[in-house]
Design a protein around this motif. Sequence first.
Motif, PDB file in Angstrom:
ATOM      1  N   GLN A  35      58.791 -13.353  -0.003  1.00 37.27           N
ATOM      2  CA  GLN A  35      58.543 -12.474   0.993  1.00 37.27           C
ATOM      3  C   GLN A  35      58.523 -12.938   1.966  1.00 37.27           C
ATOM      4  OE1 GLN A  35      55.259  -9.616   0.643  1.00 37.27           O
ATOM      5  NE2 GLN A  35      54.443 -11.576  -0.699  1.00 37.27           N
ATOM      6  N   PHE A  36      58.708 -12.570   3.257  1.00 37.14           N
ATOM      7  CA  PHE A  36      59.095 -13.078   4.780  1.00 37.14           C
ATOM      8  C   PHE A  36      57.385 -12.299   5.206  1.00 37.14           C
ATOM      9  CE2 PHE A  36      61.690 -14.604   8.294  1.00 37.14           C
ATOM     10  CZ  PHE A  36      60.486 -14.864   9.210  1.00 37.14           C
ATOM     11  N   ILE A  49      53.527 -15.709  11.367  1.00 41.49           N
ATOM     12  CA  ILE A  49      54.454 -14.766   9.743  1.00 41.49           C
ATOM     13  C   ILE A  49      54.828 -15.440   9.326  1.00 41.49           C
ATOM     14  CG2 ILE A  49      55.724 -13.345   9.104  1.00 41.49           C
ATOM     15  CD1 ILE A  49      54.563 -11.764  11.428  1.00 41.49           C
ATOM     16  N   ARG A  50      55.219 -16.275   7.612  1.00 44.21           N
ATOM     17  CA  ARG A  50      56.084 -17.167   7.323  1.00 44.21           C
ATOM     18  C   ARG A  50      56.045 -17.015   6.284  1.00 44.21           C
ATOM     19  NH1 ARG A  50      54.120 -19.489  11.281  1.00 44.21           N
ATOM     20  NH2 ARG A  50      53.651 -21.519  11.700  1.00 44.21           N
ATOM     21  N   VAL A  51      57.034 -17.215   5.784  1.00 41.58           N
ATOM     22  CA  VAL A  51      57.679 -16.788   4.147  1.00 41.58           C
ATOM     23  C   VAL A  51      56.895 -17.410   3.306  1.00 41.58           C
ATOM     24  CG1 VAL A  51      59.820 -17.109   1.947  1.00 41.58           C
ATOM     25  CG2 VAL A  51      59.923 -17.016   4.665  1.00 41.58           C
ATOM     26  N   LEU A  52      56.278 -16.657   2.110  1.00 37.64           N
ATOM     27  CA  LEU A  52      55.364 -16.882   1.492  1.00 37.64           C
ATOM     28  C   LEU A  52      55.807 -15.830   0.365  1.00 37.64           C
ATOM     29  CD1 LEU A  52      52.276 -15.103   1.646  1.00 37.64           C
ATOM     30  CD2 LEU A  52      53.947 -14.643   3.289  1.00 37.64           C
ATOM     31  N   ILE A  92      59.716 -20.966   1.394  1.00 34.87           N
ATOM     32  CA  ILE A  92      58.466 -20.760   1.922  1.00 34.87           C
ATOM     33  C   ILE A  92      57.439 -21.811   2.547  1.00 34.87           C
ATOM     34  CG2 ILE A  92      56.920 -21.195   0.496  1.00 34.87           C
ATOM     35  CD1 ILE A  92      57.847 -20.235  -1.850  1.00 34.87           C
ATOM     36  N   GLY A  93      57.071 -21.128   3.836  1.00 39.19           N
ATOM     37  CA  GLY A  93      56.730 -21.802   4.718  1.00 39.19           C
ATOM     38  C   GLY A  93      57.743 -21.670   6.354  1.00 39.19           C
TER      39      GLY A  93
END
Length: 134
Positions: A35-36, A49-52, A92-93
């Motif tokens: 998810q973002f 905020i990062r994609v994780l 991711i990241g």
Amino acid sequence: MNWVEKDPKFGDMIRTKVQFYHHYGIFVSENEVIQFGLPDDPMRSAAEIRVLSTDVLTFLQGGDLEVMVPGKEERKQMRSPERIAAIARQRIGEDGYHILHNNCEHFANDCVFGQPHSSFVQDIREKLRKKLGK
């Protein structure tokens, strides 16, 4: 596109209701939802905020899980579940979050369809246009 409460499968786009909007992600397993950002995380600035990847319970944060059910035309445009998960994992990241131009719904749609899109943002824009008479 419709949304239903059901058990998600590998590569499904999922969402959960957070206050007045939905938070979106890609379901890989009970232990991996990509998810973002996290839903309703007011302590983080957009730059943080990062994609994780989290487990499904962290994604839901007490909300209900809905699974996207594509229409006939949408099914033609969708990537395979394997490709959806691979693209999500590759991101991711990634950063660059923007509530109007690059949010969790943009992310999920880009993974699934190859096109970033947010119906939430589109609906707000339409309401503003009507209100302004444009």
